[in-house]
Design a protein around this motif. Structure first.
Motif, PDB file in Angstrom:
ATOM      1  N   MET A 126       0.821  -1.213   0.000  1.00  0.00           N
ATOM      2  CA  MET A 126       0.000   0.000   0.000  1.00  0.00           C
ATOM      3  C   MET A 126       0.855   1.263   0.000  1.00  0.00           C
ATOM      4  O   MET A 126       0.438   2.284  -0.527  1.00  0.00           O
ATOM      5  CB  MET A 126      -0.959   0.015   1.193  1.00  0.00           C
ATOM      6  CG  MET A 126      -2.081  -0.972   1.057  1.00  0.00           C
ATOM      7  SD  MET A 126      -3.119  -0.595  -0.377  1.00  0.00           S
ATOM      8  CE  MET A 126      -4.374  -1.814  -0.165  1.00  0.00           C
ATOM      9  N   SER A 127       2.043   1.201   0.556  1.00  0.00           N
ATOM     10  CA  SER A 127       2.915   2.383   0.570  1.00  0.00           C
ATOM     11  C   SER A 127       3.335   2.807  -0.837  1.00  0.00           C
ATOM     12  O   SER A 127       3.797   3.932  -1.038  1.00  0.00           O
ATOM     13  CB  SER A 127       4.153   2.122   1.434  1.00  0.00           C
ATOM     14  OG  SER A 127       4.899   1.028   0.912  1.00  0.00           O
ATOM     15  N   ASN A 128       3.165   1.925  -1.830  1.00  0.00           N
ATOM     16  CA  ASN A 128       3.503   2.260  -3.215  1.00  0.00           C
ATOM     17  C   ASN A 128       2.355   2.915  -3.977  1.00  0.00           C
ATOM     18  O   ASN A 128       2.491   3.225  -5.157  1.00  0.00           O
ATOM     19  CB  ASN A 128       3.966   1.017  -3.972  1.00  0.00           C
ATOM     20  CG  ASN A 128       5.371   0.623  -3.595  1.00  0.00           C
ATOM     21  OD1 ASN A 128       6.175   1.465  -3.193  1.00  0.00           O
ATOM     22  ND2 ASN A 128       5.674  -0.655  -3.697  1.00  0.00           N
ATOM     23  N   ALA A 129       1.215   3.109  -3.313  1.00  0.00           N
ATOM     24  CA  ALA A 129       0.065   3.740  -3.957  1.00  0.00           C
ATOM     25  C   ALA A 129       0.127   5.241  -3.725  1.00  0.00           C
ATOM     26  O   ALA A 129      -0.254   5.743  -2.678  1.00  0.00           O
ATOM     27  CB  ALA A 129      -1.234   3.162  -3.410  1.00  0.00           C
ATOM     28  N   ALA A 130       0.641   5.956  -4.705  1.00  0.00           N
ATOM     29  CA  ALA A 130       0.857   7.401  -4.591  1.00  0.00           C
ATOM     30  C   ALA A 130      -0.350   8.175  -5.099  1.00  0.00           C
ATOM     31  O   ALA A 130      -0.249   8.966  -6.021  1.00  0.00           O
ATOM     32  CB  ALA A 130       2.115   7.787  -5.368  1.00  0.00           C
ATOM     33  N   VAL A 131      -1.499   7.947  -4.481  1.00  0.00           N
ATOM     34  CA  VAL A 131      -2.726   8.642  -4.894  1.00  0.00           C
ATOM     35  C   VAL A 131      -2.820   9.955  -4.122  1.00  0.00           C
ATOM     36  O   VAL A 131      -2.684   9.966  -2.904  1.00  0.00           O
ATOM     37  CB  VAL A 131      -3.965   7.768  -4.611  1.00  0.00           C
ATOM     38  CG1 VAL A 131      -5.238   8.496  -4.974  1.00  0.00           C
ATOM     39  CG2 VAL A 131      -3.873   6.457  -5.386  1.00  0.00           C
ATOM     40  N   PRO A 132      -3.038  11.065  -4.827  1.00  0.00           N
ATOM     41  CA  PRO A 132      -3.184  12.347  -4.123  1.00  0.00           C
ATOM     42  C   PRO A 132      -4.319  12.288  -3.103  1.00  0.00           C
ATOM     43  O   PRO A 132      -5.284  11.543  -3.278  1.00  0.00           O
ATOM     44  CB  PRO A 132      -3.511  13.347  -5.238  1.00  0.00           C
ATOM     45  CG  PRO A 132      -3.113  12.676  -6.508  1.00  0.00           C
ATOM     46  CD  PRO A 132      -3.200  11.197  -6.270  1.00  0.00           C
ATOM     47  N   SER A 133      -4.221  13.066  -2.029  1.00  0.00           N
ATOM     48  CA  SER A 133      -5.220  13.023  -0.964  1.00  0.00           C
ATOM     49  C   SER A 133      -6.625  13.364  -1.477  1.00  0.00           C
ATOM     50  O   SER A 133      -7.613  12.872  -0.945  1.00  0.00           O
ATOM     51  CB  SER A 133      -4.829  13.955   0.179  1.00  0.00           C
ATOM     52  OG  SER A 133      -4.723  15.280  -0.300  1.00  0.00           O
TER      53      SER A 133
END
Length: 165
Positions: A126-133
């Motif tokens: 999950m730490s690799n999911a760079a989805v903007p807030s």
């Protein structure tokens, strides 16, 4: 001796430049799935397309000036062991309207980052999911009829434009 397994579906491919971030995440989460099909939202599955011809699909999309579809996707969610998806958090009503009355099931629009049928990739974290807030907002301007034969990559058979009225 069995025949070829052929699957068809309608999909909304994520357009450029929105696909860059998603494809980078998909390469980490599930490089096998990324090689099979670009980032997309499934609009209709093969059983929902049974008996519908290309002319009917053309009328449903190109012929009636279906509008572009804007969806907003939220943060990643795990599903079925190591599957990961981005759920649609805005625009589902318009998604279901585009699917039409003939759609036989209720689909929750989403973008798959990792499919659980594939082996878990080392980067599936999950730490690799760079989805903007604020999430990802994507406007889809076409629908593709796509086909997969056996385990080959999916290919586009036809593309239908979604036009502004």
């Amino acid at each position: 001796m069995g025949g070829l397994m052929r699957r068809v579906q309608l999909s909304l491919y994520v357009p450029s430049p929105d696909d860059a971030l998603l494809e980078a995440m998909r390469e980490l989460f599930d490089p096998l799935q990324r090689r099979l099909i670009p980032a997309h939202v499934t609009l209709c599955r093969e059983d929902e397309l049974a008996g519908i011809g290309l002319a009917d699909l053309g009328t449903a999309f190109d012929g009636r000036a279906a509008r572009p579809l804007t969806l907003r996707f939220g943060g990643p969610e795990a599903f079925q062991a190591h599957g990961v998806l981005l759920p649609c958090v805005e625009g589902a009503h318009d998604f279901h309207a585009l699917r039409g009355e003939a759609a036989s099931r209720r689909l929750a629009p989403h973008i798959t980052l990792a499919h659980p049928r594939n082996p878990r990739a080392p980067g599936n974290r999950m730490s690799n999911a760079a989805v903007p807030s604020e999430g990802l907002t994507i406007t889809f301007r076409s629908v593709r009829l796509i086909e997969q034969v056996d385990s080959a990559p999916w290919r586009t058979l036809q593309e239908f434009s979604l036009h502004d009225p």
